[in-house]
Design a protein around this motif. Structure first.
Motif, PDB file in Angstrom:
ATOM      1  N   GLU A  41      31.208  17.827  91.897  1.00 28.42           N
ATOM      2  CA  GLU A  41      30.532  16.788  92.684  1.00 28.42           C
ATOM      3  C   GLU A  41      30.782  15.401  92.111  1.00 28.42           C
ATOM      4  O   GLU A  41      31.046  14.441  92.853  1.00 28.42           O
ATOM      5  N   ALA A  42      30.716  15.278  90.791  1.00 23.71           N
ATOM      6  CA  ALA A  42      30.934  13.980  90.144  1.00 23.71           C
ATOM      7  C   ALA A  42      32.353  13.485  90.387  1.00 23.71           C
ATOM      8  O   ALA A  42      32.580  12.300  90.677  1.00 23.71           O
ATOM      9  N   ALA A  43      33.325  14.393  90.292  1.00 20.43           N
ATOM     10  CA  ALA A  43      34.718  14.017  90.516  1.00 20.43           C
ATOM     11  C   ALA A  43      34.947  13.606  91.971  1.00 20.43           C
ATOM     12  O   ALA A  43      35.692  12.661  92.255  1.00 20.43           O
ATOM     13  N   MET A  44      34.291  14.303  92.905  1.00 16.44           N
ATOM     14  CA  MET A  44      34.450  13.979  94.312  1.00 16.44           C
ATOM     15  C   MET A  44      33.859  12.600  94.627  1.00 16.44           C
ATOM     16  O   MET A  44      34.458  11.797  95.346  1.00 16.44           O
ATOM     17  N   VAL A  45      32.687  12.328  94.062  1.00 18.24           N
ATOM     18  CA  VAL A  45      32.056  11.015  94.278  1.00 18.24           C
ATOM     19  C   VAL A  45      32.962   9.906  93.749  1.00 18.24           C
ATOM     20  O   VAL A  45      33.131   8.865  94.389  1.00 18.24           O
TER      21      VAL A  45
END
Length: 373
Positions: A41-45
């Protein structure tokens, strides 16, 4: 959130996937290999944010192997030759066989973690060198990210391998006396003596010059080292803290001075074959730097003859430190003599000695506080 478990990956690793519009066309962005849902999720954001700001980087299709050729070339200009050779060995023999054919933009945290697991399970490297593998991968991928060849460094999502500290082996005073009695007959006696009385590293001892010996003030300046293979003398110590001045005792200084006379005679006798004078304190009879291999051969021969515990040459340095700490010398002073970057390194390395030191300190404090009552 478009984050999913990957059914085709080991342990169902996570990946993210989302659609976006670029140049009037609909495209899809997918990235695999994350250990947890939170990481994905952090990488996608971060990827979405970069796209919105117009700073998104399309991962390079250059292979990691191709990139590492230039990374090593660049690294050679900023590190010592011995460090460069260590990096080169780790890259060619341990990193590229697993990661070399993967495109920079497709390297995942899973790829890196799998490499670490393989090295550890097969015991291909010590824990210290496995940590160096991580350092190399992390540093190289950081540069790739800075050069906009990848969006982010996947190595930052992998835990650095833990270093398992080896137990420090040292001699006691009885061992030292037995060893020095036998070593007295060795040409390289002063190398052993310096290691025990100063805590100098092997390369520092073999790189020591007479002009670095201040007889009047009884000090040695560490400003030059000999490489591990004995082929190169380099200005500067292992680290900034390594460039230092060490006080030596009167007896050690006398032993060093004795060698001067012998070396002058050798220079005259062997003049036709005498090498360029490097002004070295420890050297061969033709003036050349002493091969570390020959030093160690003599060292282990003396150990066998003396019948003392078999330790490494580097453990003479540990022996020096342990003797100082047992005598109550301030760890900060010990750290400075050893050339450690900070006193924390000294305390961590010799922590096994600290319980005894604490007890002695407490007893001394008790005598002072309570007096003779």
């Amino acid at each position: 959130m478009p984050v999913y478990k990957d059914p085709n990956a080991q342990n169902n690793k996570w990946y993210y996937s989302f659609s976006y519009k670029e140049g009037g066309k609909h495209k899809k962005k997918l990235k695999r290999g994350f250990k947890t849902k939170k990481e994905a999720e952090a990488a996608m954001v971060e990827a979405k944010d970069a796209m919105n700001k117009g700073s998104y980087v399309e991962p390079s299709k250059t292979s990691y192997g191709e990139f590492m050729i230039t990374w090593l070339e660049d690294k050679r200009t900023s590190v010592k030759e011995s460090t460069y050779l260590t990096y080169k060995n780790l890259v060619n023999n341990h990193i590229l066989p697993s990661l070399g054919n993967i495109q920079l933009g497709k390297i995942t945290p899973r790829d890196i973690q799998s490499l670490y697991n393989s090295i550890k399970i097969d015991e291909k490297l010590s824990s210290e060198n496995l940590r160096k593998v991580h350092t190399v991968i992390n540093d190289s991928l950081n540069k790739a990210a800075k050069w906009s060849m990848i969006l982010q460094n996947p190595a930052q999502l992998v835990d650095a391998p833990k270093v398992i500290k080896k137990e420090v082996e040292v001699w006691d005073q009885d061992d030292i006396k037995k060893f020095l009695k036998v070593a007295k007959g060795s040409r390289y006696f002063n190398a052993f003596l310096l290691a025990l009385t100063t805590g100098m590293r092997q390369g520092e001892i073999l790189g020591l010059r007479w002009k670095d010996v201040d007889e009047e003030n009884q000090t040695l300046s560490i400003v030059q080292t000999l490489s591990h293979k004995g082929q190169q003398l380099s200005v500067g110590a292992k680290s900034v803290a390594g460039n230092r001045r060490i006080s030596i005792d009167e007896n050690t200084l006398k032993e060093l001075i004795k060698v001067k006379t012998t070396q002058k005679k050798e220079m005259i006798m062997n003049r036709p074959v005498y090498n360029e004078d490097n002004d070295l304190v420890i050297r061969t009879n033709t003036g050349a730097p002493l091969s570390p291999r020959n030093l160690l051969r003599s060292f282990y021969s003396c150990i066998e003859k003396a019948g003392v515990k078999n330790i490494r040459f580097h453990d003479l340095r540990h022996t020096h430190a342990s003797l100082l700490l047992k005598q109550g010398v301030n760890p900060k002073i010990v750290s400075e003599r050893l050339g450690h970057a900070n006193v924390r390194i000294t305390l961590d390395t010799y922590s096994h000695l600290l319980p005894n030191l604490q007890k002695e300190t407490a007893n001394e404090f008790g005598k002072l506080f309570y007096g003779n009552n």
